[in-house]
Design an enzyme around this catalytic site. Structure first.
Site, PDB file in Angstrom:
ATOM      1  N   ASP A  86      22.359  45.164  45.203  1.00 17.62           N
ATOM      2  CA  ASP A  86      23.335  46.149  44.773  1.00 17.62           C
ATOM      3  C   ASP A  86      22.568  47.212  44.012  1.00 17.62           C
ATOM      4  O   ASP A  86      22.044  46.960  42.930  1.00 17.62           O
ATOM      5  CB  ASP A  86      24.394  45.500  43.866  1.00 17.62           C
ATOM      6  CG  ASP A  86      25.445  46.517  43.423  1.00 17.62           C
ATOM      7  OD1 ASP A  86      25.936  47.274  44.283  1.00 17.62           O
ATOM      8  OD2 ASP A  86      25.765  46.557  42.226  1.00 17.62           O
ATOM      9  N   GLU A 119      23.585  48.225  50.798  1.00 18.29           N
ATOM     10  CA  GLU A 119      24.704  49.083  51.165  1.00 18.29           C
ATOM     11  C   GLU A 119      24.157  50.386  51.716  1.00 18.29           C
ATOM     12  O   GLU A 119      23.126  50.881  51.258  1.00 18.29           O
ATOM     13  CB  GLU A 119      25.540  49.400  49.924  1.00 18.29           C
ATOM     14  CG  GLU A 119      26.645  48.426  49.671  1.00 18.29           C
ATOM     15  CD  GLU A 119      27.496  48.867  48.492  1.00 18.29           C
ATOM     16  OE1 GLU A 119      28.700  49.014  48.657  1.00 18.29           O
ATOM     17  OE2 GLU A 119      26.924  49.062  47.406  1.00 18.29           O
ATOM     18  N   CYS A 156      35.771  38.895  45.443  1.00 20.75           N
ATOM     19  CA  CYS A 156      35.169  37.693  44.854  1.00 20.75           C
ATOM     20  C   CYS A 156      34.228  37.072  45.881  1.00 20.75           C
ATOM     21  O   CYS A 156      34.633  36.776  47.002  1.00 20.75           O
ATOM     22  CB  CYS A 156      36.254  36.685  44.471  1.00 20.75           C
ATOM     23  SG  CYS A 156      35.573  35.060  44.033  1.00 20.75           S
ATOM     24  N   CYS A 208      35.525  33.230  46.753  1.00 19.85           N
ATOM     25  CA  CYS A 208      36.691  32.904  47.578  1.00 19.85           C
ATOM     26  C   CYS A 208      37.170  34.068  48.419  1.00 19.85           C
ATOM     27  O   CYS A 208      38.059  33.904  49.252  1.00 19.85           O
ATOM     28  CB  CYS A 208      37.831  32.396  46.686  1.00 19.85           C
ATOM     29  SG  CYS A 208      38.623  33.711  45.724  1.00 19.85           S
ATOM     30  N   CYS A 246      37.741  35.622  38.578  1.00 19.37           N
ATOM     31  CA  CYS A 246      38.548  35.762  39.785  1.00 19.37           C
ATOM     32  C   CYS A 246      39.894  35.062  39.586  1.00 19.37           C
ATOM     33  O   CYS A 246      39.932  33.889  39.222  1.00 19.37           O
ATOM     34  CB  CYS A 246      37.808  35.149  40.967  1.00 19.37           C
ATOM     35  SG  CYS A 246      38.827  35.064  42.455  1.00 19.37           S
ATOM     36  N   CYS A 274      40.077  31.946  42.276  1.00 16.08           N
ATOM     37  CA  CYS A 274      39.335  30.685  42.177  1.00 16.08           C
ATOM     38  C   CYS A 274      38.745  30.449  40.791  1.00 16.08           C
ATOM     39  O   CYS A 274      38.021  29.482  40.577  1.00 16.08           O
ATOM     40  CB  CYS A 274      38.233  30.647  43.237  1.00 16.08           C
ATOM     41  SG  CYS A 274      36.909  31.830  42.926  1.00 16.08           S
ATOM     42  N   ASP A 329      27.717  43.116  38.976  1.00 14.43           N
ATOM     43  CA  ASP A 329      26.696  43.567  39.920  1.00 14.43           C
ATOM     44  C   ASP A 329      26.151  42.416  40.760  1.00 14.43           C
ATOM     45  O   ASP A 329      25.869  42.585  41.946  1.00 14.43           O
ATOM     46  CB  ASP A 329      25.552  44.266  39.171  1.00 14.43           C
ATOM     47  CG  ASP A 329      26.040  45.515  38.448  1.00 14.43           C
ATOM     48  OD1 ASP A 329      27.012  46.134  38.943  1.00 14.43           O
ATOM     49  OD2 ASP A 329      25.466  45.868  37.406  1.00 14.43           O
TER      50      ASP A 329
HETATM   51 ZN   LIG Z   1      37.507  33.915  43.782  1.00 13.62          ZN
END
Ligand SMILES: [Zn+2]
Length: 431
Positions: free
Chosen positions: A186, A270, A338, A341, A357, A360, A367
């Site tokens: 990233d 990216e 996330c 999950c 999150c 989960c 980052d």
């Molecule tokens: Zn999650």
């Protein structure tokens, strides 16, 4: 294949004097030997072998008046004998004109073979010199620390400019051993990059400092009157500061990319809109008003510019090493998803550096989570299962798959390659 990289060189005064003496000795050895060959040929009608000229050189060094020949590296002197020998052979074969005497006003040069120079971490030290010879490397795609020249030629043009030429026997691809590691990157604002492994690559501090210097010199120059001597002086300082920034940045990027490619079989990044990065593109999407780095505009530009170069270096270095670079679409919400999950947040404020999150309950560093998502997306692009290390599969099919994947990315990635993580909204946005 033989490649030569010719760069501007900037010897300090001591080095310049030493090289000047070397040029003088090279010239003297060339001319004296040419004279001897000439006479021998005309008087005795026979040629002189390289071995004989070399023995002659050794004899000259033992005389009082030519003892100074020993003060310079013997390698350029021997090389000039070799060149003259070749020049004579070419002449006799009808391929070239008769070798000419060299004079002090023409181009001067000295050839150093491997035993007479040291090239370590991109720093060149010539025989009989104690400090590295400064040169400007002008191939951003090639890391001077990785080249392995067989000969280094130092030359001075009649206009006084110095050059150093690195003659390299090149081998286009250097497959590297697979390591089994994959890394998602990233590219950051606060730091240069955060890796999916949790590591951070900081922007080098010295680059920051150099960029500040550059900005200061530019401000100073702007205050000087146009056309004045002071402005010219200030301009030279700006040019110097600018070059320092460029070098520091190039050095940092090369070391970083070389390291990453050495470490990982697959690297995912990216596809950044480099030009728009500072202002809108990234900011309006996931992180409105992204403004973490409170720095002058110039400083930002100096630090942002390398992102395109960073990708370019990763591209050719992974290709050269037989590894894979996966470039994922820049609209992929890597920060808000996330990585455990697949839950997609509606929004994530830029100031939020860590989050939990709701799906989960995994606690994320912003980052590192983004880097993990980038890696997962990159793996999908190249058709790799999570946990499967690309490059471990050395079957022909595996390698052709990797190649086509890389090619596809290089020619402008298609969003089709982006994986559908859970919480499919990401995918809808792409289509
Ligand atoms: Zn999650």
């Amino acid at each position: 294949m033989r490649t030569a990289y010719k760069c501007r060189a900037y010897p300090d005064s001591e080095q310049a004097a030493q090289l000047g003496r070397t040029f003088g000795c090279v010239r003297l050895v060339w001319n004296k030997t040419l004279d001897a060959r000439h006479r021998r040929y005309h008087v005795e009608g026979r040629t002189i072998s390289y071995k004989e000229t070399d023995a002659q050189l050794a004899a000259w060094k033992r005389t009082d008046e030519l003892a100074f020949l020993s003060e310079v590296s013997s390698v350029p002197l021997q090389q000039t004998l070799r060149h003259q020998h070749t020049a004579y052979q070419n002449f006799f074969a009808g391929r070239a004109k008769y070798p000419r005497f060299k004079n002090r006003t023409g181009k001067q040069s000295a050839h150093y073979t491997r035993s007479a120079f040291k090239l370590r971490n991109g720093q060149l030290t010539l025989a009989k010199q104690s400090t590295p010879l400064r040169f400007v490397w002008s191939w951003p795609g090639i890391d001077p620390a990785t080249i392995n020249p067989t000969t280094v030629i130092v030359s001075r043009e009649p206009d006084g400019r110095w050059y150093v030429t690195f003659a390299v026997d090149t081998d286009d691809s250097e497959p590297a051993a697979p390591t089994g590691e994959s890394i998602g990157i990233d590219l950051g604002v606060k730091d240069f990059a955060v890796l999916s492994t949790g590591e951070t690559i900081a922007n080098p501090k010295h680059l920051d400092r150099k960029a500040r210097n550059l900005a200061r010199y530019q401000r100073r120059m702007a205050r000087k009157q146009k056309g004045s001597a002071n402005r010219r002086k200030a301009k030279r300082k700006v040019a110097r500061a600018h070059r320092k920034v460029r070098h520091a940045r190039a050095d940092f990027l090369h070391r970083t990319t070389t390291n990453l490619v050495r470490r990982a079989d697959t690297i995912a990044i990216e596809d950044l809109n480099v030009s728009g990065m500072t202002s809108s593109a990234r900011g309006t999407r996931e992180q409105p008003g992204r403004n973490v780095k409170q720095k002058s505009g110039l400083n930002r530009r100096v630090l942002d510019a390398p992102l395109g170069e960073f990708r370019r270096q990763l591209e050719y270095k992974t290709t050269r090493a037989g590894k894979t670079l996966a470039v994922i679409d820049r609209w992929y919400p890597s920060s808000k998803t996330c990585s455990a999950c697949g839950h997609l947040l509606n929004m994530l404020k830029l100031s939020t550096r860590t989050w939990t999150c709701p799906g989960c309950r995994t606690r994320h560093d912003r980052d590192v989570n983004a880097a993990k998502n980038i890696l997962a997306a990159g793996r999908a692009v190249v058709g790799q299962q999570p946990g499967e290390a690309c490059g471990v599969d050395v079957s022909p099919q595996g390698s052709s798959l990797r190649q086509s994947a890389s090619k596809q990315e290089l020619s402008g990635a298609s969003p089709k390659g982006i994986p559908a993580l859970q919480g499919g909204e990401a995918v809808n946005r792409l289509s």
